[in-house]
Design an enzyme around this catalytic site. Structure first.
Site, PDB file in Angstrom:
ATOM      1  N   HIS A  37      83.637  12.450  19.072  1.00  0.00           N
ATOM      2  CA  HIS A  37      83.499  11.910  20.590  1.00  0.00           C
ATOM      3  C   HIS A  37      82.370  11.613  21.042  1.00  0.00           C
ATOM      4  O   HIS A  37      81.727  11.377  22.200  1.00  0.00           O
ATOM      5  CB  HIS A  37      83.767  13.311  21.384  1.00  0.00           C
ATOM      6  CG  HIS A  37      85.512  13.679  21.214  1.00  0.00           C
ATOM      7  ND1 HIS A  37      86.312  12.949  21.715  1.00  0.00           N
ATOM      8  CD2 HIS A  37      85.740  14.442  20.860  1.00  0.00           C
ATOM      9  CE1 HIS A  37      87.564  13.738  21.417  1.00  0.00           C
ATOM     10  NE2 HIS A  37      87.053  14.681  20.694  1.00  0.00           N
ATOM     11  N   LYS A  80      55.751  33.995  22.665  1.00  0.00           N
ATOM     12  CA  LYS A  80      56.762  35.099  22.175  1.00  0.00           C
ATOM     13  C   LYS A  80      57.493  35.484  23.433  1.00  0.00           C
ATOM     14  O   LYS A  80      58.860  35.800  23.439  1.00  0.00           O
ATOM     15  CB  LYS A  80      55.989  36.318  21.521  1.00  0.00           C
ATOM     16  CG  LYS A  80      56.930  37.249  20.723  1.00  0.00           C
ATOM     17  CD  LYS A  80      57.738  36.678  19.629  1.00  0.00           C
ATOM     18  CE  LYS A  80      58.914  37.718  19.215  1.00  0.00           C
ATOM     19  NZ  LYS A  80      60.017  37.001  18.315  1.00  0.00           N
TER      20      LYS A  80
HETATM   21  C1  F6R Z   1      63.648  31.408  19.373  1.00  0.00           C
HETATM   22  C2  F6R Z   1      63.081  32.471  20.401  1.00  0.00           C
HETATM   23  C3  F6R Z   1      63.273  32.024  22.055  1.00  0.00           C
HETATM   24  C4  F6R Z   1      63.723  33.535  22.570  1.00  0.00           C
HETATM   25  C5  F6R Z   1      63.754  33.344  24.256  1.00  0.00           C
HETATM   26  C6  F6R Z   1      64.303  34.607  24.616  1.00  0.00           C
HETATM   27  O1  F6R Z   1      63.364  31.687  18.111  1.00  0.00           O
HETATM   28  O2  F6R Z   1      62.648  33.281  20.109  1.00  0.00           O
HETATM   29  O3  F6R Z   1      64.455  31.361  22.204  1.00  0.00           O
HETATM   30  O4  F6R Z   1      64.811  33.882  21.991  1.00  0.00           O
HETATM   31  O5  F6R Z   1      62.704  32.920  24.594  1.00  0.00           O
HETATM   32  O6  F6R Z   1      63.514  35.549  24.484  1.00  0.00           O
HETATM   33  P1  F6R Z   1      63.948  37.047  24.651  1.00  0.00           P
HETATM   34  O7  F6R Z   1      64.865  37.373  23.635  1.00  0.00           O
HETATM   35  O8  F6R Z   1      62.418  37.982  24.542  1.00  0.00           O
HETATM   36  O9  F6R Z   1      64.354  37.201  26.035  1.00  0.00           O
END
Ligand code: F6R
Length: 636
Positions: A531, A631
């Site tokens: 698509h 993180k």
């Molecule tokens: C990708 C990654 C991010 C987290 C996102 C949510 O590897 O680490 O996409 O998954 O920022 O973070 P949490 O899970 O801590 O809410």
């Protein structure tokens, strides 16, 4: 996002602050800074640097400045570029107030304009600097910290946590929290403050999670008073801890601090011979899945207690809604198939950053599961708060028991992955999938859809998938490292295809590749290819295709692979053993042993992550701390 760290007490502050920042560097790493009040001159001294924390550590070695009150910061820039000028701490005009801050001051523009009109001079582009100048404006009016703070916090809009030190009060530190995380560790004649208790884990077992919309005045010297004169806080402490602090609401009411036992360890943080944390964490998955399964096997009826739901409520669920961001959202999308196929509960998945702005329908017997490795992600946390306000049931699924989400959701579920240091999520993802697969079976058991034996088989299936997850890395590690990573590192873009449960997995695989290697990777449902996206297929755009163990879905995927081959596309297939047609169509095949059909993605997880890792390594990327990322994303 950013992290704030502070120390006030009998020792010099720098060593603790720098170590705390090192532990929290996962929250941001584009610049860093440290400030303290020098005991000799009673003046503020500061060191800042652009780039990763190691630059600040090197600079600090050359500047022997230290003091009993110190604050530090690692930054993930929101307002203003990642320059030294924008690095925290920030100051007022007189350089007599120093502030480190996590979050966003939403009305910083208006405040800045008003302060400028009043003669304040700004030297950075940050929203943080308005805090220092605003404090400079209100302190002389009130003369005392408490009323000045009440006025200040009522001027600031947004979600923020900040820590400030002032030359005019050289033995006091202020810590403020509105929605962003902040906690205080209580040691013997010393207090620690940080965005995450990990910063002071191992130094004390007593923690105060600063309540929302509250500020704390912490003092350096302990009070030496008789038992009858002690405050409730002081009485609650053992002889090895002392705290001289006052906690106030934003309106200035004195609050009783709630001291909790700190259940966080700072261990397991070495790379243990691995070149990167990401690689170590990829290899920890088998063990993490096994500990997670073991934990839930032993949980018994405590599951209901933890989830704050009765067995009847769980049995009668009319719908499950899961929210999350990034990888956690992908885990939820995979788990949708578990809840619908195994537990027969209609399930919908939402991106937290979108959910808040959609119309809300309050359906009866709905369970909201917020999924977050860190338990601090602002988008997801705000959804939890919103749903709590609607008086619906929220359960947080996180990897961090001390996180804000665990405290704010009605109930909680934990992944037992251990600390995840690399920015790209690996073992948190696989353990989230594990918990959700287990929970779907547990709901099915309570609903009478499966027997206890079937739940046990599901637990065994998880352990088998974990075994496959690790074994397949070992099978292909040499070939990937020697040739395949080099080959696929040459492409600038890639397409990731999956169908049914392998589609959200393709999204996760694409995210993993792009975030650590910076190769543009787009995940599509394989059936959508024709698509539109098929226009992208050419010999320069490899197509990663993730197979399925469902015979019907598999046949459709074979047809999609043929469409790609007919256009001279290059296919890298993650196929299950025996899937001959797909194997013969692919240019490169990774063969995965068969597992429970819904655990196909879990079985492929290790290899998919390792391939992205090896490509990023080949390209010389900063694997554990990719550019522009952090993180824990504590801003919306
Ligand atoms: C990708 C990654 C991010 C987290 C996102 C949510 O590897 O680490 O996409 O998954 O920022 O973070 P949490 O899970 O801590 O809410």
């Amino acid at each position: 996002m950013c992290s704030v760290v502070g120390y006030v007490g009998k020792n010099q502050s720098k060593a603790f602050v720098l170590e705390g920042l090192t532990r929290l560097e996962y929250r941001g790493y584009d610049s860093a800074g440290f400030a303290c009040i020098s005991p000799e001159s009673n003046r503020l001294a500061c060191v800042k640097s652009q780039g990763q924390l190691q630059n600040l550590l090197a600079k600090c070695k050359q500047m022997p400045v230290d003091g009993h009150l110190g604050i530090g910061h690692t930054r993930w820039s929101t307002h203003g570029a990642a320059t030294e000028a924008n690095a925290h701490p920030h100051f007022d005009c007189q350089k007599s107030i120093s502030v480190v801050h996590n979050g966003i001051i939403e009305n910083h523009h208006e405040l800045r304009e008003a302060l400028k009109k009043a003669g304040h001079i700004f030297v950075s582009d940050t929203d943080t600097e308005v805090i220092a100048h605003s404090l400079e404006a209100v302190l002389p009016i009130h003369k005392r910290i408490k009323p000045a703070m009440v006025e200040l916090v009522n001027k600031l809009e947004g979600a923020y946590a900040f820590v400030a030190i002032m030359q005019s009060f050289p033995d006091q530190m202020i810590a403020v929290r509105k929605r962003s995380p902040l906690c205080i560790g209580i040691g013997r004649d010393e207090l620690f403050v940080a965005s995450d208790p990990l910063a002071f884990a191992g130094r004390t077992k007593k923690v105060i999670y600063v309540p929302d919309e509250a500020f704390v005045i912490m003092k350096a010297a302990p009070r030496h008073v008789s038992d009858s004169q002690k405050s409730p806080l002081e009485l609650a402490l053992s002889s090895s801890e002392t705290a001289n602090l006052e906690l106030y609401s934003f309106s200035g009411t004195l609050l009783k601090p709630d001291i909790q036992e700190l259940d966080v360890d700072w261990t397991d943080t070495e790379k243990r011979g691995h070149e990167h944390f990401m690689l170590k964490e990829i290899y920890e998955q088998k063990g993490a899945i096994a500990s997670t399964v073991k934990y839930y096997q032993q949980l018994g009826n405590n599951l209901y207690k933890q989830m704050e739901l009765s067995k009847e409520q769980l049995k009668d669920l009319k719908s499950i809604k899961m929210v999350g961001c990034g990888t956690s959202w992908h885990a939820a999308r995979i788990a949708q198939f578990f809840f619908e196929e195994i537990a027969k509960v209609p399930t919908s998945i939402h991106l937290a950053s979108e959910f808040r702005y959609m119309p809300f329908f309050n359906y009866e017997n709905s369970l909201y599961i917020a999924i977050s490795q860190s338990g601090e992600t602002a988008d997801t946390l705000e959804v939890v708060r919103m749903i709590n306000d609607k008086e619906c049931t929220t359960v947080a699924l996180t990897n961090v028991p001390s996180s804000t989400m665990v405290r704010e959701a009605n109930g909680f579920l934990l992944t037992h992955a251990g600390p995840e240091i690399a920015v790209a999520s690996t073992k948190a993802f696989s353990t989230q999938v594990t918990v959700l697969f287990w929970l779907a079976h547990r709901i099915a058991l309570d609903k009478g859809l499966i027997t206890m034996r079937q739940l046990q088989v599901a637990e065994e299936d998880l352990l088998i998938a974990a075994e496959v997850l690790e074994n397949t890395i070992d099978t292909y590690r040499k070939e990937i490292s020697a040739t395949l990573a080099k080959k696929y590192a040459q492409f600038n873009r890639a397409i990731f295809l999956g169908r049914h449960i392998s589609y959200p997995f393709a999204l996760e695989a694409a995210l993993k590749l792009k975030e650590i290697s910076y190769i543009f990777a787009q995940g599509y449902p394989a059936g959508e290819l024709k698509h539109g996206p098929i226009a992208l297929v050419d010999s320069l755009t490899p197509v990663f295709l993730f197979s399925s163990l469902d015979p019907m879905i598999y046949q459709k995927l074979v047809a999609n692979a043929q469409e790609v081959k007919a256009r001279k596309g290059h296919i890298i297939a993650f196929a299950f053993e025996g899937q001959k047609e797909l194997i013969s169509l692919a240019d490169c095949v990774f063969m995965i042993p068969k597992v429970h059909p819904l655990l196909g993605p879990l079985a492929m997880t290790g290899l998919m992550q390792f391939l992205s890792y090896a490509i990023a390594k080949e390209l010389g990327c900063a694997i554990d701390k990719p550019r522009n990322l952090a993180k824990s994303v504590t801003v919306e």
